[in-house]
Design a protein around this motif. Sequence first.
Motif, short mmCIF file in Angstrom:
data_model
loop_
_atom_site.label_atom_id
_atom_site.label_comp_id
_atom_site.label_asym_id
_atom_site.label_seq_id
_atom_site.Cartn_x
_atom_site.Cartn_y
_atom_site.Cartn_z
N ARG A 46 -14.04 -12.91 4.49
CA ARG A 46 -15.92 -12.24 3.56
C ARG A 46 -15.72 -10.64 3.24
NH1 ARG A 46 -14.14 -16.57 1.86
NH2 ARG A 46 -15.08 -18.19 2.07
N GLU A 47 -15.55 -9.97 4.41
CA GLU A 47 -15.56 -9.29 4.82
C GLU A 47 -14.97 -7.94 3.78
OE1 GLU A 47 -17.31 -10.09 8.10
OE2 GLU A 47 -15.94 -10.64 7.23
N LEU A 48 -13.66 -8.35 3.17
CA LEU A 48 -12.21 -7.95 2.63
C LEU A 48 -12.49 -8.15 1.20
CD1 LEU A 48 -11.73 -6.87 6.11
CD2 LEU A 48 -9.15 -8.43 5.08
N HIS A 49 -12.53 -9.16 1.44
CA HIS A 49 -13.00 -9.71 -0.27
C HIS A 49 -14.57 -8.81 -0.99
CE1 HIS A 49 -14.15 -13.24 -2.69
NE2 HIS A 49 -12.33 -12.76 -3.27
N ALA A 50 -15.54 -8.86 -0.34
CA ALA A 50 -16.36 -8.89 -0.44
C ALA A 50 -16.41 -6.75 -0.58
CB ALA A 50 -17.72 -8.17 0.48
N TRP A 51 -15.16 -5.93 0.39
CA TRP A 51 -15.19 -4.84 0.37
C TRP A 51 -14.19 -4.67 -1.29
CZ3 TRP A 51 -15.85 0.44 0.37
CH2 TRP A 51 -15.02 1.30 0.04
N SER A 52 -13.50 -5.70 -1.75
CA SER A 52 -12.96 -5.59 -2.80
C SER A 52 -13.72 -5.52 -3.85
CB SER A 52 -11.16 -6.47 -2.45
OG SER A 52 -10.76 -5.86 -1.65
N VAL A 94 1.25 -1.30 -0.02
CA VAL A 94 -0.17 -0.09 0.01
C VAL A 94 0.76 0.81 0.14
CG1 VAL A 94 -1.53 1.70 1.42
CG2 VAL A 94 -1.78 -1.24 1.36
N SER A 95 1.82 1.47 0.63
CA SER A 95 3.22 2.53 1.20
C SER A 95 4.05 2.91 -0.26
CB SER A 95 3.98 1.73 1.80
OG SER A 95 3.13 1.88 2.67
N VAL A 96 3.66 1.57 -1.41
CA VAL A 96 4.92 2.24 -2.05
C VAL A 96 4.08 1.96 -3.47
CG1 VAL A 96 6.58 0.80 -1.28
CG2 VAL A 96 5.38 -0.28 -2.89
N PHE A 97 2.92 1.83 -3.67
CA PHE A 97 1.56 1.77 -4.46
C PHE A 97 1.77 3.00 -5.51
CE2 PHE A 97 -2.31 2.31 -7.31
CZ PHE A 97 -2.56 0.95 -7.16
N PRO A 98 1.58 2.21 -7.02
CA PRO A 98 2.29 3.39 -8.08
C PRO A 98 2.10 5.14 -8.03
CG PRO A 98 1.75 1.80 -9.12
CD PRO A 98 1.53 1.38 -7.78
N ARG A 100 -5.71 6.79 -9.04
CA ARG A 100 -5.16 7.29 -7.89
C ARG A 100 -6.32 6.31 -7.25
NH1 ARG A 100 -8.16 11.79 -5.99
NH2 ARG A 100 -8.33 12.46 -8.24
N PHE A 101 -7.44 5.57 -7.41
CA PHE A 101 -8.43 5.65 -6.50
C PHE A 101 -8.76 3.96 -5.84
CE2 PHE A 101 -11.66 8.32 -10.03
CZ PHE A 101 -11.12 9.69 -8.99
N LEU A 102 -7.75 3.61 -7.53
CA LEU A 102 -7.33 1.98 -6.62
C LEU A 102 -7.17 1.56 -5.82
CD1 LEU A 102 -6.15 0.90 -10.72
CD2 LEU A 102 -8.73 0.01 -9.04
N LEU A 103 -6.21 2.58 -4.83
CA LEU A 103 -5.76 2.89 -3.93
C LEU A 103 -5.98 2.25 -2.62
CD1 LEU A 103 -2.34 3.44 -2.08
CD2 LEU A 103 -3.20 5.79 -1.82
N LEU A 104 -7.60 2.90 -2.24
CA LEU A 104 -8.20 2.29 -1.72
C LEU A 104 -8.79 0.91 -1.27
CD1 LEU A 104 -11.00 5.66 -1.52
CD2 LEU A 104 -8.46 5.24 -0.71
N ALA A 105 -8.82 0.07 -2.49
CA ALA A 105 -9.00 -1.63 -2.28
C ALA A 105 -7.95 -2.36 -1.68
CB ALA A 105 -8.78 -2.10 -4.01
N PHE A 106 -6.95 -2.00 -0.36
CA PHE A 106 -6.25 -2.60 -0.02
C PHE A 106 -5.67 -3.68 0.39
CE2 PHE A 106 -7.95 -1.36 3.26
CZ PHE A 106 -8.03 -2.33 4.28
N PRO A 107 -7.38 -4.80 0.30
CA PRO A 107 -7.41 -5.31 0.58
C PRO A 107 -6.53 -6.62 -0.73
CG PRO A 107 -9.20 -4.65 1.34
CD PRO A 107 -8.67 -4.26 0.48
N SER A 139 -0.03 6.18 -4.52
CA SER A 139 0.14 5.54 -3.20
C SER A 139 1.02 7.68 -2.96
CB SER A 139 1.21 4.55 -2.50
OG SER A 139 2.93 5.28 -2.86
N VAL A 140 2.28 7.88 -3.68
CA VAL A 140 2.39 9.70 -3.00
C VAL A 140 1.38 10.23 -3.47
CG1 VAL A 140 2.15 10.54 -5.68
CG2 VAL A 140 3.66 12.06 -4.83
N VAL A 141 -0.23 9.93 -3.60
CA VAL A 141 -1.35 11.13 -3.52
C VAL A 141 -1.09 11.00 -1.60
CG1 VAL A 141 -2.84 10.88 -5.35
CG2 VAL A 141 -2.45 9.39 -3.19
N LEU A 142 -1.05 9.97 -0.72
CA LEU A 142 -0.86 9.99 0.92
C LEU A 142 -0.52 11.47 2.06
CD1 LEU A 142 -0.43 6.04 1.23
CD2 LEU A 142 -2.58 7.42 1.24
N GLN A 143 0.69 11.76 0.47
CA GLN A 143 1.08 13.07 1.45
C GLN A 143 1.19 14.37 0.63
OE1 GLN A 143 4.51 10.86 0.41
NE2 GLN A 143 6.39 12.59 0.35
N VAL A 144 0.01 14.46 -0.19
CA VAL A 144 -0.37 15.32 -0.91
C VAL A 144 -1.45 16.53 -0.51
CG1 VAL A 144 1.17 15.60 -2.93
CG2 VAL A 144 -1.20 14.39 -2.89
#
Length: 423
Positions: free
Chosen positions: A342-348, A174-178, A367-374, A180-185
Motif C-alpha cells: 500500500r505504501e509503495l502504491h501510494a507513493w507512485s 530503474v538502472s536502464v530507465f531512459p 527525468r522526474f519520473l525516475l523517482l516513481a520507481f515502484p 537514468s543517465v542522470v544518476l551519473q552526472v
Amino acid sequence: MTAAPGVPGVPGRDAAEPVPARRARDPRTWPWWVQALAVYAAARAFSAVVLLVVASRQVASGWTGASPGYADYAGLMWDATWYRTIAEGGYPAQLPVGADGVVQQNAWAFFPLYPLLVRAVMAVTGGSWAVVAPTVSLLAGAGAVLLVHRTVVRGAPRAVAARPGLPLATVLLVSVFPTSVVLQVGYTESTALLLVAASLLAIVSRRYGWACAAVLALGFTRAVALPMAVVVAVHALVRWREWRASGTRPPARDLAGIAAVGVAAVVSGFAWLAICGWVTGVPDAYLQTQEAWRGAATTAPFAGWGYVPAFWFGDAAPWVVLAAAAFVVACLVTPSAWRLGRELHAWSAAYLLYLAAAVEPGSSLARFLLLAFPLAAATAGVVTRPRAARWAWTGGVAALMLVLQVVWVWQIWRFEPPAGWPP
C-alpha cells in the motif's frame, strides 16, 4: 585410505588424471547486493559509452568546449553548473531582478544538500567539481539501487511472491530507465532516489526515527517531500486496520512515530521555501524564482497543462492530455500495481499527481519520473509465469529503455545553440 602418488591429499585419484577446474559460480547464487550492484554497474557503463559518443559530437557551448571529455560533459552541462555555483559560492542574498522588475533565473531554484555534499568531498579530496560531482552521483545511485531492492522486498511481499526475482528486475528497469543517465552526472536524482527509497523502506519497516531523518533530508534535496505525507497517511491506515483486526491497543510509541514522520514530511515540504523567503526578504522568493524558468509566469497548480501541450500539439492538445492521464491511471490500476504494498502504491500515485500539479510538463518531466520507481516493479510484475516469459518481458522492456536512453541523450542532453530544451 592413502593418497594417490603425485596427487597429495586426493585419495584414489590417478596421478595422470587432471584435477577438474573449479566451476565458475552461477551469478544467480551471488548475494543480492552483488547482483544489484552488478546490474547497476553494467547500466552505468552503457550510459558512460553513450555520453562519450554524444560528447564527441557536442559543439562548444557556455558550459564546455567542443567535444568535451567525460568529466566535463557529465559534471558541467545544464543544471550541473548551477549546482557548481552553489557549491563554490553559495546562494545570493538578494534575488536578481531584470529591468522589467521580474525575478531572473537564480540559484534559489536548486536545493542545497547535493551541492554541499559534493563541496565537502571536494574539500577532503581536493578534486574538481567536474570529477567529484558525477562520482558522488554515481555512488549515491549505487546506494539507491540497493535500497530500491530492499524496499521492494519489504514493501511488496505479494508482488515478490507472484513474480520471483522482482526486486532485481526492478533494479534493472530503474538502472536502464531512459533518463537514468542522470544518476551519473552532476544532478540531484541519485541523492533524491536514495532518500525516497530510504524513506519508504524505513516506513514499511516501521523504523520511524530513520524515516524522519530521511524525509527531512529529502526536503533539502528536491521539492518532492510533500507526497511522502500521503504515504504516511496510508501507512497509518494500514497499521490501524492491523490493530483493529488483532484487537490490540495501538502502542503509543508507534502512534508518536507515525505522527512524527507525517509532521516531518509536511515541514520538509515547505522548509526550503521558508528559508528562501527568510534569507532574501521576499516571502514568495522561491515561487518567483520558479516562474523565471517557466513558459508562463505562474506556479498555479496544473497551470502548465494548459499552455505547454497547446504549444506542442495545437488543437489536439486536450486529447493528448486526456490520453496521457488515462495511461497513467491504467499504470496505477493494473493487477501488478495493486500487488505492490500500500505504501509503495501510494507513493507512485501521490508523486505522479504532485508532478502534474507542481511541475511544468516540459522536457524535464521524463527525468522526474525516475523517482516513481515502484512503477518499475509494477512493470516487471506484469508477467508472472513462467520464468522464461517473465524475464523475456523484462529484458524486452529494458532493451526498449536503452534505445530510448540513447535518443534522450542525443536529443536532450546534447546542446545545439542557440537554445535547447533542458533535461
